[in-house]
Design a protein around this motif. Structure first.
Motif, short mmCIF file in Angstrom:
data_model
loop_
_atom_site.label_atom_id
_atom_site.label_comp_id
_atom_site.label_asym_id
_atom_site.label_seq_id
_atom_site.Cartn_x
_atom_site.Cartn_y
_atom_site.Cartn_z
N ARG A 107 0.83 -1.21 0.00
CA ARG A 107 0.00 0.00 0.00
C ARG A 107 0.86 1.26 0.00
O ARG A 107 0.54 2.24 -0.66
N GLU A 108 1.94 1.22 0.75
CA GLU A 108 2.82 2.39 0.81
C GLU A 108 3.47 2.64 -0.54
O GLU A 108 3.56 3.79 -1.00
N ALA A 109 3.92 1.57 -1.20
CA ALA A 109 4.52 1.72 -2.52
C ALA A 109 3.50 2.25 -3.53
O ALA A 109 3.80 3.13 -4.34
N ILE A 110 2.29 1.73 -3.47
CA ILE A 110 1.22 2.16 -4.38
C ILE A 110 0.86 3.62 -4.12
O ILE A 110 0.68 4.40 -5.06
N ARG A 111 0.77 4.01 -2.86
CA ARG A 111 0.45 5.42 -2.53
C ARG A 111 1.51 6.37 -3.08
O ARG A 111 1.19 7.44 -3.60
N ASN A 112 2.77 5.99 -2.96
CA ASN A 112 3.85 6.86 -3.46
C ASN A 112 3.79 7.02 -4.98
O ASN A 112 4.00 8.11 -5.50
N ILE A 113 3.49 5.93 -5.67
CA ILE A 113 3.37 6.01 -7.13
C ILE A 113 2.16 6.87 -7.51
O ILE A 113 2.24 7.69 -8.43
N CYS A 114 1.08 6.70 -6.78
CA CYS A 114 -0.12 7.49 -7.06
C CYS A 114 0.12 8.98 -6.84
O CYS A 114 -0.46 9.81 -7.55
N LYS A 115 0.96 9.31 -5.87
CA LYS A 115 1.31 10.72 -5.66
C LYS A 115 2.01 11.29 -6.89
O LYS A 115 1.73 12.43 -7.31
N ASP A 116 2.92 10.51 -7.47
CA ASP A 116 3.63 10.97 -8.67
C ASP A 116 2.66 11.14 -9.85
O ASP A 116 2.73 12.12 -10.59
N ILE A 117 1.76 10.17 -9.99
CA ILE A 117 0.79 10.25 -11.09
C ILE A 117 -0.16 11.43 -10.88
O ILE A 117 -0.55 12.11 -11.84
N SER A 118 -0.50 11.70 -9.63
CA SER A 118 -1.39 12.83 -9.31
C SER A 118 -0.74 14.16 -9.64
O SER A 118 -1.41 15.10 -10.06
N GLN A 119 0.57 14.25 -9.44
CA GLN A 119 1.29 15.48 -9.77
C GLN A 119 1.20 15.78 -11.26
O GLN A 119 0.95 16.92 -11.67
#
Length: 228
Positions: A25-37
């Protein structure tokens, strides 16, 4: 002692699985932050459509470049999501993907005036359009949600187009949104989120109709052969 050993072993395994899930979940959240940017950048760039007609073309080109960057993020996301666990983690990227569906559909409409298909949007994001054993794919409900967001944005664009004396675009928007509205009415929507979004569509249609009607009574509609 034997019983305690068995229980300890069972709960140790539970903790190991919980730790693994938390790491995922932590890895997925970090990737999602990049995609959100990247998503925020595309959103900002495409706002030009509401105040500068000449800036629409360049904005679409920039958006296309950023979609490629987003595709790289989705490739990382696919790697991070364990096999057969797409729906377990889907909520992390669901709203982001819906927004990307909207922005991609908007870009394609601005470029061509046509609807971006489910397959096309999936291809631009670099993910499968078809669910394969719960593998990473573009959920149809997310795609449909993006189209409903598109209708709201086009309703706004219809109003802003009139303020800069572009009387053809509201007619083009009206025809397109009416066709989409007819398509959605063929669906039996059981998803609560989609039903609520669909309820908003009727207000978007009404807003666009009012714009076109106002142009009509003022004699500002383009000639039939010039309307899109």
């Amino acid at each position: 002692m034997c019983t305690n050993h068995v229980i300890n072993s069972i709960f140790t395994d539970f903790q190991r699985n919980l730790d693994l899930e938390q790491d995922n979940r932590e890895a997925i959240r970090n990737i999602c932050k990049d995609i959100s940017q990247v998503l925020r950048e595309v959103t900002t760039i495409l706002q030009v459509i509401h105040y500068n007609e000449d800036g629409i073309g360049p904005a679409c080109v920039k958006a296309r470049d950023l979609f490629e960057k987003a595709q790289e993020g989705y490739a990382r996301l696919k790697e991070a999501v364990p096999d057969h666990e797409y729906f377990k983690y889907q909520e992390h990227w669901r709203s982001i993907t819906q927004r990307y569906c909207f922005l991609i559909a908007l870009t394609i409409w601005l470029e061509t005036g046509i609807l971006a298909t489910h397959d096309t949007v999936a291809q631009i994001l670099g993910i499968s359009a078809v669910e394969k054993r719960c593998g990473f794919h573009l959920d149809i409900e997310d795609y449909l949600s993006g189209l409903l967001q598109l209708c709201s944005e086009l309703a706004r664009l219809a109003v802003n187009s009139v303020t800069r004396a572009d009387y053809e675009k509201p007619v083009q928007i009206s025809k397109f949104v009416m066709e989409l509205n007819a398509g959605f009415r063929l669906l039996n929507l059981k998803n609560d989120h989609l039903r609520k979004r669909f309820d908003v569509l009727k207000y978007d249609v009404k807003k666009i109709e009012e714009v076109v009607y106002d142009l009509s009574i003022r004699g500002l509609l383009p000639a039939p052969d010039a309307a899109v």
